[in-house]
Each structure stands twice: as C-alpha cells, then as structure tokens.
Design an enzyme around this catalytic site. Structure first.
Site, PDB file in Angstrom:
ATOM      1  N   TYR A  69       9.840  24.849 -15.675  1.00  0.00           N
ATOM      2  CA  TYR A  69       8.970  25.228 -14.555  1.00  0.00           C
ATOM      3  C   TYR A  69       9.676  25.125 -13.204  1.00  0.00           C
ATOM      4  O   TYR A  69       9.408  25.913 -12.297  1.00  0.00           O
ATOM      5  CB  TYR A  69       7.663  24.414 -14.595  1.00  0.00           C
ATOM      6  N   GLN A  83      -3.496  35.892 -14.712  1.00  0.00           N
ATOM      7  CA  GLN A  83      -2.936  34.967 -15.703  1.00  0.00           C
ATOM      8  C   GLN A  83      -1.627  34.384 -15.156  1.00  0.00           C
ATOM      9  O   GLN A  83      -1.067  33.467 -15.752  1.00  0.00           O
ATOM     10  CB  GLN A  83      -2.644  35.693 -17.018  1.00  0.00           C
ATOM     11  N   ASN A  84      -1.151  34.953 -14.067  1.00  0.00           N
ATOM     12  CA  ASN A  84       0.154  34.566 -13.535  1.00  0.00           C
ATOM     13  C   ASN A  84       0.067  33.260 -12.753  1.00  0.00           C
ATOM     14  O   ASN A  84      -0.972  32.944 -12.163  1.00  0.00           O
ATOM     15  CB  ASN A  84       0.710  35.679 -12.632  1.00  0.00           C
ATOM     16  N   HIS A 137      -4.730  30.512 -15.265  1.00  0.00           N
ATOM     17  CA  HIS A 137      -3.729  29.693 -15.967  1.00  0.00           C
ATOM     18  C   HIS A 137      -3.013  28.738 -15.028  1.00  0.00           C
ATOM     19  O   HIS A 137      -1.933  28.257 -15.331  1.00  0.00           O
ATOM     20  CB  HIS A 137      -2.696  30.597 -16.662  1.00  0.00           C
ATOM     21  N   CYS A 150      -1.722  15.144 -12.110  1.00  0.00           N
ATOM     22  CA  CYS A 150      -1.404  13.859 -12.735  1.00  0.00           C
ATOM     23  C   CYS A 150      -2.010  13.842 -14.142  1.00  0.00           C
ATOM     24  O   CYS A 150      -3.236  13.980 -14.299  1.00  0.00           O
ATOM     25  CB  CYS A 150      -1.982  12.700 -11.918  1.00  0.00           C
ATOM     26  N   CYS A 188      -4.614  10.756 -14.236  1.00  0.00           N
ATOM     27  CA  CYS A 188      -5.927  10.645 -13.548  1.00  0.00           C
ATOM     28  C   CYS A 188      -6.475  11.984 -13.089  1.00  0.00           C
ATOM     29  O   CYS A 188      -7.503  12.034 -12.401  1.00  0.00           O
ATOM     30  CB  CYS A 188      -5.790   9.706 -12.343  1.00  0.00           C
ATOM     31  N   CYS A 223      -2.880   7.546  -8.193  1.00  0.00           N
ATOM     32  CA  CYS A 223      -2.914   6.355  -9.068  1.00  0.00           C
ATOM     33  C   CYS A 223      -1.539   5.740  -9.270  1.00  0.00           C
ATOM     34  O   CYS A 223      -1.402   4.760 -10.005  1.00  0.00           O
ATOM     35  CB  CYS A 223      -3.536   6.727 -10.422  1.00  0.00           C
ATOM     36  N   ALA A 250       4.094  49.291 -12.739  1.00  0.00           N
ATOM     37  CA  ALA A 250       3.004  48.931 -11.823  1.00  0.00           C
ATOM     38  C   ALA A 250       3.261  49.433 -10.401  1.00  0.00           C
ATOM     39  O   ALA A 250       2.327  49.884  -9.722  1.00  0.00           O
ATOM     40  CB  ALA A 250       2.824  47.413 -11.834  1.00  0.00           C
TER      41      ALA A 250
END
Ligand code: BV8
Length: 226
Positions: free
Chosen positions: A54, A89-90, A107, A115, A118, A137, A217
């Site tokens: 990510y 969805q991106n 998503h 977290c 928590c 926390c 697109a």
C-alpha cells in the site's frame, strides 16, 4: 422528473493516469497474491509486506494526475447539481482531485489510516507501518483504511438507497468480478434505471446493461457526458 445518476467506477478509470488495474494483463493481482495483500488474514500474517504494497500504491497515487474521464465526471456533477453521485471501488483520490465532491469510497481510501485495535481513523502518513502507534489508543496496530476481501464495504446503506432511487446507472472501468459492486447494475435495473457500461473490454456483467460504450475511459466518458 429530475434525473438521479449513480456512477460506479473501478480501476479502469484510473488506468490512463498510470495507476495499475487488478485483473488486466499486467494487473496487480497478476503480480501479487490478493490473499496475501488484500485480506485481513494476509495482514495478520505479514503486516510489513501489506504496508509495502500500500505504501507503493500511495506513492504512485501521489505522482498520478486525474485524467479526462475523471474531469468529465466532475463536469457532469457540476452541471447537474444534486443529481450525480460517484460510488468508487478505487482507493485513489483522483475523482476528488478532478473536482468531484459527492464521491463514496466503498472500498476505503489510501489516504486513510485505521487502528486495528480500536477502529480510530486518521489521515494516513505517506509511509505507513504497523508499529505506528494509534493516536487514540497508542496501540501499534496501524493498517490502511481499505476494505479487504471478506470485510464489509463502507456506506452500503447509503449506496443501496441511491441504487433504489436512481434513474440512470453507469459503470466505468470495472471488470464486474467483485461483489457486492458487481451486483449494483441489477439493483439499478430492478429500480427501472437506464444502465450503461463504459469499459475497455466487456465486463463479466455486461449482459445486465441496457447500453455499452466500449473503449478507453478518456475517450468514451467525455463523449458520454457531452
Ligand atoms: C463482502 C481492496 C460481505 C482495496 C478490494 C464468491 C462469489 C461471489 C462473491 C464472493 C465469493 N467469495 C467471496 C465473495 C465476496 C468477495 C468477492 O467478490 N470476491 C471475488 C474475488 C469473487 N467480496 C468481498 O469480500 C467484499 N465484501 O462481500 O462482504 C458483505 C457484502 C455486502 C454487505 C454486507 C456484507 C469486499 C470486496 C472488496 C475487496 N477489496 N480491494 C484495494 O487494495 O484497492 S477489491 C479490488 O477489486 C479493488 O478494490 C477493485 O476496486 C476491485 C474491483 O476491481 P476493478 O476495479 O473492477 O478492477 P479490475 O482490474 O478487476 O478491472 C479493470 C477493468 O477496467 C477491466 O474490465 C478493464 O477492461 C477495464 N479497463 C482497463 N483499462 C481501461 C479500462 N476501462 C476503460 N478505460 C481504460 N483505459
């Protein structure tokens, strides 16, 4: 009767901005095992690897620019105040950076941190790691605020209400492989909406659409919006 337009977008709308899709020839799921990087179990097994995945996508997203398709949808929303909602969805922010304001991230988003202990949420740092203590926390249980396989998508009640009351539904840049998003066209059709698919290749649910606009697109979306 005023129009109510729901637009579902997937990775294909951001492909020409340089962000990878998932299931195309060189897609992310051909290079990563989605079980390892897009499930809670994969995160529990190897959080560092998931954060690397990510963090790399967050860096790509920061370098990317919205394209003509994102801009066309922002124009559509501006020219039809209150009638357009984008359900994406991106996890990128290209719709917002193109000027769209009613964007539902079902998503989640790369820009969010969550977290795992928590459920506190805060703006994600550019580079995230599990050891980052939660601001609320203090537990070192930081994860990306995205919806993984087996997790419940966000804002489903709101999305269901939009689908039940829309007059037009468009799906742009999505393969129709992931549920519940892939089932939205049928719900819109059941509500009497006119449905359109704008996609490079026919999706898995193309037969559910009233109309198709095949092509990239950045070409078909501005034409459709015009
Ligand atoms: C849930 C994380 C319960 C964030 C993602 C068996 C059968 C049916 C369903 C299931 C099943 N087993 C399990 C399920 C459910 C599962 C699922 O659908 N699995 C699939 C694989 C079978 N779904 C879930 O687990 C979901 N949760 O169901 O909870 C529930 C539901 C409702 C209410 C209560 C409880 C959670 C799903 C979310 C998973 N997270 N990602 C991230 O890392 O990004 S999914 C991942 O796939 C991405 O988020 C992406 O958004 C999503 C869909 O992919 P697409 O966007 O469509 O991208 P793809 O590459 O597939 O296609 C690109 C398309 O663009 C192609 O068609 C291509 O032709 C086109 N294209 C390419 N270039 C262009 C273009 N089009 C135009 N122009 C171009 N230039």
């Amino acid at each position: 009767m005023t129009d109510k337009i729901v637009i579902l977008t997937g990775a294909g709308i951001s492909a020409e901005s340089g962000l990878g899709t998932f299931r195309d020839e060189d897609g992310l799921w051909t290079r990563y095992d989605l079980e390892e990087v897009a499930t809670p179990e994969g995160f529990a097994r190897n959080p560092g690897f998931v954060h690397e995945f990510y963090n790399a996508r967050r860096a790509n997203c920061a370098r990317a620019e919205p394209n003509a398709a994102h801009a066309a949808l922002a124009r559509l929303e501006r020219d039809h105040p209150g009638e357009v909602v984008i359900v994406t969805q991106n996890v990128d922010d290209l719709h917002e950076r193109a000027g769209a304001t009613r964007v539902i991230h079902m998503h989640g988003a790369l820009s969010g941190a969550l977290c795992a202990a928590c459920d506190h949420r805060w703006p994600a740092p550019h580079v995230m790691q599990t050891a980052d203590p939660c601001p609320a926390c203090a537990t070192p249980a930081t994860r990306p605020d995205v919806v993984w396989f087996g997790e419940i998508p966000y804002h489903m009640d709101e999305i269901m209400n939009h689908l039940a009351t829309c007059t037009r539904f468009a799906a742009i840049g999505t393969s129709g492989e992931v549920y519940p998003a892939a089932g939205f066209v049928q719900l819109a059709s059941d509500a009497g909406a006119h449905t359109v698919e704008l996609n490079l290749d026919p999706s898995s649910v193309v037969s559910s659409f009233s109309e198709t606009w095949p092509g990239p697109a950045t070409q078909v979306v501005p034409d459709w919006v015009a």
